[in-house]
Enzyme design. Sequence first.
Site, mmCIF file in Angstrom:
data_model
loop_
_atom_site.group_PDB
_atom_site.id
_atom_site.type_symbol
_atom_site.label_atom_id
_atom_site.label_comp_id
_atom_site.label_asym_id
_atom_site.label_seq_id
_atom_site.Cartn_x
_atom_site.Cartn_y
_atom_site.Cartn_z
ATOM 1 N N HIS A 7 3.863 4.934 -1.151
ATOM 2 C CA HIS A 7 3.147 6.128 -0.709
ATOM 3 C C HIS A 7 4.072 7.144 -0.036
ATOM 4 O O HIS A 7 3.611 8.093 0.592
ATOM 5 C CB HIS A 7 2.005 5.733 0.227
ATOM 6 C CG HIS A 7 0.901 5.011 -0.486
ATOM 7 N ND1 HIS A 7 1.045 3.727 -0.956
ATOM 8 C CD2 HIS A 7 -0.347 5.398 -0.837
ATOM 9 C CE1 HIS A 7 -0.075 3.351 -1.553
ATOM 10 N NE2 HIS A 7 -0.929 4.350 -1.502
ATOM 11 N N HIS A 35 3.239 -6.408 11.585
ATOM 12 C CA HIS A 35 4.408 -6.709 12.411
ATOM 13 C C HIS A 35 5.714 -6.573 11.643
ATOM 14 O O HIS A 35 6.781 -6.425 12.250
ATOM 15 C CB HIS A 35 4.276 -8.116 13.004
ATOM 16 C CG HIS A 35 3.264 -8.214 14.098
ATOM 17 N ND1 HIS A 35 3.295 -9.197 15.061
ATOM 18 C CD2 HIS A 35 2.197 -7.435 14.406
ATOM 19 C CE1 HIS A 35 2.276 -9.030 15.897
ATOM 20 N NE2 HIS A 35 1.591 -7.972 15.511
ATOM 21 N N LYS A 54 -16.793 -8.751 -2.795
ATOM 22 C CA LYS A 54 -16.757 -8.273 -1.408
ATOM 23 C C LYS A 54 -16.012 -6.942 -1.312
ATOM 24 O O LYS A 54 -16.472 -6.005 -0.655
ATOM 25 C CB LYS A 54 -16.115 -9.330 -0.504
ATOM 26 C CG LYS A 54 -16.918 -10.615 -0.423
ATOM 27 C CD LYS A 54 -16.256 -11.643 0.485
ATOM 28 C CE LYS A 54 -17.075 -12.926 0.526
ATOM 29 N NZ LYS A 54 -16.465 -13.946 1.417
ATOM 30 N N ILE A 63 2.691 -3.491 17.482
ATOM 31 C CA ILE A 63 1.404 -3.023 16.963
ATOM 32 C C ILE A 63 0.948 -3.929 15.816
ATOM 33 O O ILE A 63 1.734 -4.303 14.947
ATOM 34 C CB ILE A 63 1.526 -1.564 16.484
ATOM 35 C CG1 ILE A 63 1.679 -0.625 17.697
ATOM 36 C CG2 ILE A 63 0.319 -1.147 15.635
ATOM 37 C CD1 ILE A 63 2.072 0.787 17.350
#
Length: 332
Positions: free
Chosen positions: A44, A305, A225, A168
């Site tokens: 991306h 991570h 799902k 984060i």
Amino acid sequence: MKVTFEQLKAAFNRVLISRGVDSETADACAEMFARTTESGVYSHGVNRFPRFIQQLENGDIIPDAQPKRITSLGAIEQWDAQRSIGNLTAKKMMDRAIELAADHGIGLVALRNANHWMRGGSYGWQAAEKGYIGICWTNSIAVMPPWGAKECRIGTNPLIVAIPSTPITMVDMSMSMFSYGMLEVNRLAGRQLPVDGGFDDEGNLTKEPGVIEKNRRILPMGYWKGSGMSIVLDMIATLLSDGASVAEVTQDNSDEYGISQIFIAIEVDKLIDGPTRDAKLQRIMDYVTSAERADENQAIRLPGHEFTTLLAENRRNGITVDDSVWAKIQAL
């Protein structure tokens, strides 16, 4: 091949300027494309850039457009992107959600008439770096068959959830097993997918990325799902933004533009003190990673991570760019 961050940004900037983008906007956009690539999200970043330029040349993206606020309801705002540059506008919208969260504890910005935001994880990370939970998602053109179908009728509609842990923790995932960008990354590298990513022309599950890219029979994440999640994410984004659904974007537009996006920020510190927050998050992470490994050579990973490591490696060793992708950019 390897390139530096500066080389990458300069290449992006040159192409943007040559397409009539003003210097300040071009610099900011080139910076975001280069940062995405430097972070290891090649699909991306650098790989997506030629497609971005194609849409710019076609008029799908309006480089001098600016987002406009339409409705304000306290913690919730509705904006019109006016087909502005996707990554720059998405960054502004998450910044606005953070501002709202600072006042109200939570902020939600619903955006319509937007363009592809490139790496969605950038905006979740942006919130988490400031101590907020960041949640965002987007709809898209129909590029995935709903479960049980052969024909594309739903979007991959990526969802991002970022947590202000240390480091984060972030999930950045399309509602398909793999994004089309990751199919391209694996095809260019000559690799099969690690798990089934779609169906071949005979309806059998396949790990061949090129086959899936061609027939567009990409596999929803978790089968039915992921298909269901794609549909409800599209519905929420459409309703809150009063924008275009996957059906409208696909049937009414000549390409993927005019899409709908959601940006949410939550100020955790209004609900829990810092030391308690950190201790609870650390306990979760320690508990997960201390599980007995199924394969002693394969570490148990926490989502997101790896980006800290990838960024450090790319800054130290240079950024890997596929030769054919670099040649495309040089030819633009």
